[in-house]
Design an enzyme around this catalytic site. Sequence first.
Site, PDB file in Angstrom:
ATOM      1  N   ASP A  55       3.206  -1.999  -8.974  1.00  0.00           N
ATOM      2  CA  ASP A  55       2.426  -3.029  -8.259  1.00  0.00           C
ATOM      3  C   ASP A  55       1.201  -3.362  -9.099  1.00  0.00           C
ATOM      4  O   ASP A  55       0.909  -2.672 -10.076  1.00  0.00           O
ATOM      5  CB  ASP A  55       2.005  -2.545  -6.856  1.00  0.00           C
ATOM      6  CG  ASP A  55       1.785  -3.697  -5.879  1.00  0.00           C
ATOM      7  OD1 ASP A  55       0.911  -4.547  -6.140  1.00  0.00           O
ATOM      8  OD2 ASP A  55       2.492  -3.761  -4.865  1.00  0.00           O
ATOM      9  N   PRO A  65       0.798  -1.239   0.000  1.00  0.00           N
ATOM     10  CA  PRO A  65       0.000   0.000   0.000  1.00  0.00           C
ATOM     11  C   PRO A  65       0.825   1.282   0.000  1.00  0.00           C
ATOM     12  O   PRO A  65       0.261   2.355  -0.119  1.00  0.00           O
ATOM     13  CB  PRO A  65      -0.817  -0.115   1.286  1.00  0.00           C
ATOM     14  CG  PRO A  65       0.037  -0.934   2.199  1.00  0.00           C
ATOM     15  CD  PRO A  65       0.770  -1.910   1.316  1.00  0.00           C
ATOM     16  N   GLY A  66       2.177   1.183   0.164  1.00  0.00           N
ATOM     17  CA  GLY A  66       2.955   2.382  -0.092  1.00  0.00           C
ATOM     18  C   GLY A  66       3.878   2.877   1.001  1.00  0.00           C
ATOM     19  O   GLY A  66       4.378   3.992   0.909  1.00  0.00           O
ATOM     20  N   LYS A  95      11.787 -13.027   1.056  1.00  0.00           N
ATOM     21  CA  LYS A  95      10.817 -13.591   2.011  1.00  0.00           C
ATOM     22  C   LYS A  95      10.837 -15.120   1.950  1.00  0.00           C
ATOM     23  O   LYS A  95      10.916 -15.683   0.857  1.00  0.00           O
ATOM     24  CB  LYS A  95       9.420 -13.054   1.678  1.00  0.00           C
ATOM     25  CG  LYS A  95       9.325 -11.530   1.812  1.00  0.00           C
ATOM     26  CD  LYS A  95       8.010 -10.982   1.301  1.00  0.00           C
ATOM     27  CE  LYS A  95       8.006  -9.466   1.240  1.00  0.00           C
ATOM     28  NZ  LYS A  95       7.754  -8.791   2.510  1.00  0.00           N
ATOM     29  N   ASP A 123       4.204  -5.970 -13.888  1.00  0.00           N
ATOM     30  CA  ASP A 123       4.829  -7.107 -13.196  1.00  0.00           C
ATOM     31  C   ASP A 123       6.226  -6.671 -12.741  1.00  0.00           C
ATOM     32  O   ASP A 123       7.065  -6.305 -13.562  1.00  0.00           O
ATOM     33  CB  ASP A 123       4.916  -8.292 -14.167  1.00  0.00           C
ATOM     34  CG  ASP A 123       5.459  -9.536 -13.492  1.00  0.00           C
ATOM     35  OD1 ASP A 123       6.036  -9.435 -12.384  1.00  0.00           O
ATOM     36  OD2 ASP A 123       5.322 -10.623 -14.091  1.00  0.00           O
ATOM     37  N   ASP A 163      10.036  -4.889  -2.115  1.00  0.00           N
ATOM     38  CA  ASP A 163       9.486  -5.643  -0.985  1.00  0.00           C
ATOM     39  C   ASP A 163       8.408  -6.587  -1.508  1.00  0.00           C
ATOM     40  O   ASP A 163       7.425  -6.860  -0.826  1.00  0.00           O
ATOM     41  CB  ASP A 163       8.898  -4.630   0.017  1.00  0.00           C
ATOM     42  CG  ASP A 163       8.557  -5.235   1.357  1.00  0.00           C
ATOM     43  OD1 ASP A 163       9.185  -6.226   1.755  1.00  0.00           O
ATOM     44  OD2 ASP A 163       7.633  -4.704   2.018  1.00  0.00           O
TER      45      ASP A 163
HETATM   46  C1  LIG Z   1       4.523  -6.835   1.318  1.00  0.00           C
HETATM   47  S1  LIG Z   1       3.661  -5.975   0.088  1.00  0.00           S
HETATM   48  C2  LIG Z   1       4.649  -4.549  -0.137  1.00  0.00           C
HETATM   49  C3  LIG Z   1       4.504  -3.551   0.952  1.00  0.00           C
HETATM   50  C4  LIG Z   1       5.138  -2.230   0.566  1.00  0.00           C
HETATM   51  N1  LIG Z   1       6.600  -2.336   0.523  1.00  0.00           N
HETATM   52  C5  LIG Z   1       4.779  -1.159   1.530  1.00  0.00           C
HETATM   53  O1  LIG Z   1       5.677  -0.659   2.194  1.00  0.00           O
HETATM   54  O2  LIG Z   1       3.614  -0.803   1.625  1.00  0.00           O
HETATM   55  C6  LIG Z   1       4.032  -6.884  -1.351  1.00  0.00           C
HETATM   56  C7  LIG Z   1       3.431  -6.329  -2.604  1.00  0.00           C
HETATM   57  O3  LIG Z   1       3.976  -7.052  -3.704  1.00  0.00           O
HETATM   58  C8  LIG Z   1       3.016  -7.020  -4.736  1.00  0.00           C
HETATM   59  N2  LIG Z   1       3.351  -8.007  -5.765  1.00  0.00           N
HETATM   60  C9  LIG Z   1       3.460  -9.357  -5.629  1.00  0.00           C
HETATM   61  N3  LIG Z   1       3.847  -9.904  -6.801  1.00  0.00           N
HETATM   62  C10 LIG Z   1       3.995  -8.879  -7.680  1.00  0.00           C
HETATM   63  C11 LIG Z   1       4.392  -8.805  -9.045  1.00  0.00           C
HETATM   64  N4  LIG Z   1       4.733  -9.903  -9.736  1.00  0.00           N
HETATM   65  N5  LIG Z   1       4.438  -7.594  -9.627  1.00  0.00           N
HETATM   66  C12 LIG Z   1       4.107  -6.478  -8.938  1.00  0.00           C
HETATM   67  N6  LIG Z   1       3.732  -6.493  -7.642  1.00  0.00           N
HETATM   68  C13 LIG Z   1       3.679  -7.665  -7.020  1.00  0.00           C
HETATM   69  C14 LIG Z   1       1.707  -7.282  -4.028  1.00  0.00           C
HETATM   70  O4  LIG Z   1       0.615  -6.813  -4.789  1.00  0.00           O
HETATM   71  C15 LIG Z   1       1.922  -6.494  -2.724  1.00  0.00           C
HETATM   72  O5  LIG Z   1       1.325  -5.218  -2.806  1.00  0.00           O
END
Ligand SMILES: C[S@@+](CC[C@H](N)C(=O)[O-])C[C@H]1O[C@@H](n2cnc3c(N)ncnc32)[C@H](O)[C@@H]1O
Length: 216
Positions: free
Chosen positions: A108, A90-91, A173, A128, A144
């Site tokens: 994202d 979410p940012g 992760k 992606d 992340d």
């Molecule tokens: C742990 S969250 C990130 C939190 C972010 N760093 C923050 O501080 O708010 C992981 C994010 O990775 C995104 N995500 C997962 N696979 C992805 C992909 N292949 N391409 C883009 N985003 C991806 C998910 O939609 C999710 O929003």
Amino acid sequence: MSDDIVPFTPQSSLVQCFLNSPETGWLSVSIAPQPFELRGIISPYVRGFIPWAEDKSAPSRAFAKVIESELRLGRQIEAGQTVVDLGASPGSWSYVAVKRGAHVIAIDRSELREDLMRSPRLSFETADAFKYKPPQTVDWLICDVIAAPQRSIDLLLEWLRERRMRHFIVTIKFKGADEYPLLEQLKQHAPPLCADFRLTRLCANKNEVCAFGSIL
Ligand SMILES: C[S@@+](CC[C@H](N)C(=O)[O-])C[C@H]1O[C@@H](n2cnc3c(N)ncnc32)[C@H](O)[C@@H]1O
């Protein structure tokens, strides 16, 4: 002197003392050249612990990972720099970069918090994370993304080899401990590409580690 006590000369050794009471303590002695080679593992923080940063305005507590990585690196995202944030929603990581005055490209599948989406310093792309390539070298890659550890490791190595960024903070992760040996590839291949490479389980990490540093 017992057999297992090695004599040393203070000039060629690193001596560290930690007092845990007025009468008792621990003495650690390393013979040269270990102090030089291992100096990176000596933390300037008490017991190596960095307290979690607090900021109630951030979208989530994930922002603490960026702050801690910056502190450990001795370098932070600065005004005017360019930042690519992969897996940005979410940012919270973008929030730190925007607050510092950097220009952020946030990638994202889901949008970031509304105020960040409206920020003139942030451009959002639904893409992606594993396919995105910046048009030119950026100051920071921050990533992340939730993904299998091998994918995050491959992504970081690709960005390093293609010199797409100057500095980076990337979370890897895990689902289980059986995946930890995957990190050996990163330990082997990343340091020769970097001027500074750290791989640490941050105080703010759960079942994940953070790779951060700067390229050569
Ligand atoms: C742990 S969250 C990130 C939190 C972010 N760093 C923050 O501080 O708010 C992981 C994010 O990775 C995104 N995500 C997962 N696979 C992805 C992909 N292949 N391409 C883009 N985003 C991806 C998910 O939609 C999710 O929003």
